[in-house]
Design a protein around this motif. Structure first.
Motif, short mmCIF file in Angstrom:
data_model
loop_
_atom_site.label_atom_id
_atom_site.label_comp_id
_atom_site.label_asym_id
_atom_site.label_seq_id
_atom_site.Cartn_x
_atom_site.Cartn_y
_atom_site.Cartn_z
N PRO A 233 0.81 -1.23 0.00
CA PRO A 233 0.00 0.00 0.00
C PRO A 233 0.84 1.27 0.00
O PRO A 233 0.37 2.31 -0.47
CB PRO A 233 -0.82 -0.12 1.29
CG PRO A 233 -0.02 -1.03 2.17
CD PRO A 233 0.64 -2.01 1.24
N ALA A 234 2.06 1.22 0.50
CA ALA A 234 2.88 2.42 0.58
C ALA A 234 3.36 2.89 -0.79
O ALA A 234 3.77 4.05 -0.94
CB ALA A 234 4.08 2.18 1.49
N ILE A 235 3.31 2.02 -1.78
CA ILE A 235 3.79 2.41 -3.12
C ILE A 235 2.68 2.25 -4.16
O ILE A 235 2.94 1.98 -5.33
CB ILE A 235 5.04 1.60 -3.53
CG1 ILE A 235 4.79 0.09 -3.43
CG2 ILE A 235 6.23 2.00 -2.68
CD1 ILE A 235 5.95 -0.74 -3.98
N ARG A 236 1.45 2.42 -3.70
CA ARG A 236 0.31 2.35 -4.62
C ARG A 236 0.47 3.41 -5.70
O ARG A 236 0.91 4.52 -5.44
CB ARG A 236 -0.98 2.57 -3.83
CG ARG A 236 -2.25 2.30 -4.62
CD ARG A 236 -3.47 2.44 -3.73
NE ARG A 236 -3.43 1.46 -2.65
CZ ARG A 236 -3.83 1.69 -1.40
NH1 ARG A 236 -4.28 2.89 -1.06
NH2 ARG A 236 -3.78 0.74 -0.50
N PRO A 237 0.12 3.09 -6.93
CA PRO A 237 0.31 4.06 -8.02
C PRO A 237 -0.57 5.29 -7.88
O PRO A 237 -1.57 5.29 -7.15
CB PRO A 237 -0.05 3.26 -9.29
CG PRO A 237 -0.90 2.13 -8.80
CD PRO A 237 -0.41 1.81 -7.43
N VAL A 238 -0.19 6.34 -8.60
CA VAL A 238 -0.93 7.59 -8.59
C VAL A 238 -2.33 7.36 -9.19
O VAL A 238 -2.51 6.56 -10.11
CB VAL A 238 -0.19 8.66 -9.42
CG1 VAL A 238 -0.99 9.95 -9.51
CG2 VAL A 238 1.18 8.93 -8.81
N ASN A 239 -3.30 8.07 -8.65
CA ASN A 239 -4.65 7.97 -9.18
C ASN A 239 -4.68 8.26 -10.68
O ASN A 239 -4.00 9.18 -11.16
CB ASN A 239 -5.58 8.95 -8.47
CG ASN A 239 -5.95 8.48 -7.07
OD1 ASN A 239 -5.47 7.45 -6.62
ND2 ASN A 239 -6.79 9.23 -6.39
N GLU A 240 -5.47 7.50 -11.40
CA GLU A 240 -5.64 7.69 -12.84
C GLU A 240 -6.96 8.38 -13.12
O GLU A 240 -7.89 8.33 -12.32
CB GLU A 240 -5.61 6.35 -13.56
CG GLU A 240 -4.30 5.60 -13.42
CD GLU A 240 -4.35 4.25 -14.09
OE1 GLU A 240 -3.31 3.80 -14.60
OE2 GLU A 240 -5.44 3.63 -14.13
N GLY A 241 -7.03 8.99 -14.29
CA GLY A 241 -8.24 9.70 -14.66
C GLY A 241 -9.26 8.80 -15.34
O GLY A 241 -8.92 7.82 -15.98
N ILE A 242 -10.52 9.15 -15.15
CA ILE A 242 -11.62 8.63 -15.95
C ILE A 242 -12.10 9.82 -16.76
O ILE A 242 -12.51 10.83 -16.21
CB ILE A 242 -12.75 8.06 -15.07
CG1 ILE A 242 -12.21 6.89 -14.24
CG2 ILE A 242 -13.95 7.64 -15.91
CD1 ILE A 242 -13.18 6.40 -13.17
N TRP A 243 -12.00 9.71 -18.08
CA TRP A 243 -12.12 10.87 -18.95
C TRP A 243 -13.33 10.80 -19.87
O TRP A 243 -13.70 9.72 -20.34
CB TRP A 243 -10.88 10.99 -19.84
CG TRP A 243 -9.58 10.97 -19.11
CD1 TRP A 243 -8.82 9.88 -18.81
CD2 TRP A 243 -8.88 12.09 -18.57
NE1 TRP A 243 -7.69 10.24 -18.13
CE2 TRP A 243 -7.70 11.60 -17.97
CE3 TRP A 243 -9.13 13.46 -18.54
CZ2 TRP A 243 -6.77 12.43 -17.36
CZ3 TRP A 243 -8.21 14.30 -17.93
CH2 TRP A 243 -7.05 13.78 -17.35
N ALA A 244 -13.88 11.95 -20.16
CA ALA A 244 -14.76 12.12 -21.31
C ALA A 244 -13.91 12.78 -22.38
O ALA A 244 -13.28 13.81 -22.13
CB ALA A 244 -15.96 13.00 -20.97
N ILE A 245 -13.87 12.19 -23.55
CA ILE A 245 -13.10 12.80 -24.64
C ILE A 245 -14.02 13.00 -25.83
O ILE A 245 -14.99 12.26 -26.03
CB ILE A 245 -11.87 11.96 -25.02
CG1 ILE A 245 -12.29 10.59 -25.56
CG2 ILE A 245 -10.93 11.79 -23.85
CD1 ILE A 245 -11.14 9.82 -26.16
N TYR A 246 -13.72 14.02 -26.62
CA TYR A 246 -14.52 14.30 -27.80
C TYR A 246 -13.63 14.97 -28.83
O TYR A 246 -12.57 15.54 -28.51
CB TYR A 246 -15.72 15.20 -27.45
CG TYR A 246 -15.55 16.09 -26.27
CD1 TYR A 246 -15.99 15.68 -25.01
CD2 TYR A 246 -14.94 17.33 -26.37
CE1 TYR A 246 -15.83 16.49 -23.89
CE2 TYR A 246 -14.77 18.14 -25.27
CZ TYR A 246 -15.22 17.72 -24.04
OH TYR A 246 -15.05 18.52 -22.93
N PRO A 247 -14.03 14.91 -30.10
CA PRO A 247 -13.19 15.50 -31.15
C PRO A 247 -12.95 16.97 -30.91
O PRO A 247 -13.79 17.68 -30.36
CB PRO A 247 -14.03 15.27 -32.42
CG PRO A 247 -14.88 14.10 -32.12
CD PRO A 247 -15.19 14.21 -30.65
N GLN A 248 -11.76 17.42 -31.32
CA GLN A 248 -11.37 18.80 -31.09
C GLN A 248 -12.34 19.73 -31.80
O GLN A 248 -12.59 19.61 -32.98
CB GLN A 248 -9.95 19.01 -31.62
CG GLN A 248 -9.10 19.89 -30.75
CD GLN A 248 -7.64 19.81 -31.13
OE1 GLN A 248 -7.32 19.86 -32.30
NE2 GLN A 248 -6.76 19.71 -30.16
#
Length: 293
Positions: free
Chosen positions: A257-272
């Motif tokens: 638990p001391a080296i748990r990875p950084v939180n990742e994103g849950i993303w909404a993506i859409y065309p530019q």
């Protein structure tokens, strides 16, 4: 003395600059050529600078005119953008909305929210596809995709909806038989069950560490890996929404638990695009609100 409106003549000047013709600008604006010419001349007199070269054959920008045009174009674009934003705000969201999301996460978390959204906004025809393939949104005609983790397509605009935390864990039965790893090096001695990638991420001493893993089983399904871990087959690294309930019931034990990875994103993506349609913005707002409850 009444002051001359600051905007007077700007639309006429930009139209002439872009068409290189007073006549074409007049047609575009629905004015007479004489009126366009008069407005531009008045603008030049007000600024004290000649903006256009005029000959019988052509119209071209002077150096001050080129500089002034660039700023005026930005101003007019800003006005158009403000008007469109207001129009979008007032518009009733309707029409088709096509979305794609990952299979397992989509089934558990996104599809129920999309169904609730469809009930709330029946004037929107919602179409969603759950797949682990990273579909091309532009070629496929998708309005939005939900993506997990790191993003790698700069043609897309991303909005963070929520976060997920990865847990490395195993069942008590597995740990009783094989012992508990206390360092990244010790993972090599264990049966690590892989997903679609053959490595796990950790954060140690402030830096991301990538550890390649191997084991007797791999699967492209989070629920399948969870089931394997619960049955004591090996160690897994899975997002919180899979494993936290089982950790809380002591059916799985959180490891390292001391080296748990950084939180990742849950993303909404859409065309530019410079503008989001009301229905896309509405759905992104809705998902962000519900995923963070």
């Amino acid at each position: 003395m009444q002051s001359i409106p600051q905007w007077e003549g700007i639309r006429e000047f930009v139209a002439v600059a872009e068409s290189c013709s007073f006549t074409a600008a007049a047609v575009q604006l629905g004015l007479s050529t004489a009126q366009v010419s008069r407005q531009v001349r008045a603008l030049e007199q007000r600024l004290g600078s000649e903006l256009l070269f005029r000959t019988t054959r052509r119209v071209a920008l002077t150096e001050p005119g080129q500089l002034y045009y660039q700023h005026c174009r930005l101003v007019l674009d800003g006005l158009a953008e403000a008007e469109l934003a207001l129009s979008n705000l007032q518009a009733t969201p309707q029409g088709k909305l096509r979305i794609t999301a990952p299979m397992s996460y989509g089934e558990r978390h996104i599809a129920p929210l999309l169904n609730d959204f469809a009930l709330q906004y029946p004037q929107i025809q919602l179409q969603y596809l759950l797949t682990n393939q990273k579909l091309d949104l532009i070629d496929g005609g998708y309005d939005m995709a939900v993506r997990l983790g790191k993003l790698d397509d700069d043609r897309l605009v991303a909005r963070r909806l929520a976060s997920r935390e990865q847990y490395t864990c195993a069942a008590p039965a597995y740990l009783a038989a094989h012992g508990e790893p206390h360092s990244l090096a010790e993972l090599k001695q264990h049966n690590c069950l892989a997903g679609t990638l053959d490595y796990w991420r950790f954060k140690e001493h402030g830096r991301e560490r990538v550890v390649h893993i191997s084991g007797s089983l791999s699967a492209n399904s989070g629920p399948a890996l969870l089931d394997a871990a619960l049955k004591g087959i090996g160690i897994v690294q899975l997002p919180d929404y899979y494993v936290l309930p089982h950790i809380q019931r002591a059916e799985l034990i959180s490891l390292l638990p001391a080296i748990r990875p950084v939180n990742e994103g849950i993303w909404a993506i859409y065309p530019q695009s410079r503008h989001l349609s009301p229905k896309v913005r509405l759905l992104a707002d809705y998902l962000e609100q519900k995923l963070n409850v």
